[in-house]
Design an enzyme around this catalytic site. Structure first.
Site, PDB file in Angstrom:
ATOM      1  CE  LYS A 107     -48.463   6.603-107.186  1.00  0.00           C
ATOM      2  NZ  LYS A 107     -47.350   5.833-106.592  1.00  0.00           N
TER       3      LYS A 107
HETATM    4  O1  G3P Z   1     -46.893   4.784-102.563  1.00  0.00           O
HETATM    5  C1  G3P Z   1     -46.130   5.888-102.202  1.00  0.00           C
HETATM    6  C2  G3P Z   1     -44.911   5.419-101.522  1.00  0.00           C
HETATM    7  O2  G3P Z   1     -44.050   4.826-102.421  1.00  0.00           O
HETATM    8  C3  G3P Z   1     -44.190   6.449-100.757  1.00  0.00           C
HETATM    9  O3  G3P Z   1     -43.599   5.782 -99.715  1.00  0.00           O
HETATM   10  O4  G3P Z   1     -41.998   5.400 -97.942  1.00  0.00           O
HETATM   11  O5  G3P Z   1     -41.352   6.749 -99.972  1.00  0.00           O
HETATM   12  O6  G3P Z   1     -42.914   7.686 -98.271  1.00  0.00           O
HETATM   13  P1  G3P Z   1     -42.413   6.443 -98.940  1.00  0.00           P
END
Ligand code: G3P
Length: 217
Positions: A83
């Site tokens: 990633k």
């Molecule tokens: O896959 C990306 C994710 O982990 C981000 O999610 O909720 O931290 O914006 P969030």
């Protein structure tokens, strides 16, 4: 639509995996921190648990260092997707590591132009962050639709991995648009099974079954 689980919690992945619905896993440095585990150890365990791609994120910011970290992460298992953040250096690392045959997930995508660049640099997955756009009053789902249109216009094979999913509606909307993959926290995936009419209907059926004395085994 493929389902990835957005977590580094082994127990949560194992529980969903029992149902056969886990096509892969995504992690990031924040999720690794939350797990309290060493990145190499926990990622190895996740890779042994699921057959599909397991995204593990670099922490370097300069291309050569990202490439070195990516190569190290790729030694963990054959199903690692490296990633990389959507920066200029991240794109350079994407080009180099994809040319070596590694799966690459380009993350932190917030615009259609970023997604176009990632596809041209050889990304296997592009991760547009729906929830974080919604957080600042922009339309995360529109970004998924824009990327779908652009990739289809030119036949890019990069898979659209709808990320930063916070609600069950995010999942169905992304599926309607045609996102190839969605990654969501375990609690959101479990909520997909819930409906109040299912609960109410089942309660009535059980009441009637008891009244009718229905016994099956
Ligand atoms: O896959 C990306 C994710 O982990 C981000 O999610 O909720 O931290 O914006 P969030």
């Amino acid at each position: 639509m493929k389902f990835f689980v957005d977590t580094a919690e082994i127990d949560a992945i194992a529980e969903l995996n029992e149902l056969g619905i886990v096509d892969g896993v995504t992690t990031n440095p924040s999720l690794i921190k939350k797990s309290g585990r060493d990145i190499l150890e926990v990622t190895k365990e996740i890779c042994a648990l699921v057959d599909g791609p397991v995204s593990a994120e670099v922490v370097a910011t300069e291309a050569d260092a990202m490439i070195a970290e990516g190569r190290k992460l790729a030694t963990i298992a054959d199903n690692i997707a490296i990633k990389l953040p959507l920066t200029w250096d991240g794109l350079k690392a994407c080009k180099a590591l994809s040319a070596e045959g590694h799966m690459i997930n380009v993350t932190l995508c917030f615009s259609a132009n970023q997604a176009l660049l990632a596809a041209k640099a050889g990304a296997s997955f592009i991760s547009p962050f729906i929830g974080r756009l919604d957080d600042i009053n922009l339309d995360g789902m529109q970004l998924i639709a824009d990327i779908r249109q652009i990739y289809d216009n030119y036949g890019f094979e990069t898979e659209i991995l709808a990320a930063s999913i916070r609600t069950v509606n995010h999942v169905s909307e992304a599926a309607k648009i045609g996102a190839d993959v969605m990654t969501a926290p375990p609690e959101v995936i479990k909520k997909l099974a819930q409906h109040p009419l299912t609960d109410a209907g089942l309660a009535q059926f059980l009441k009637d079954a008891e009244a009718a004395g229905i016994k099956i085994v």
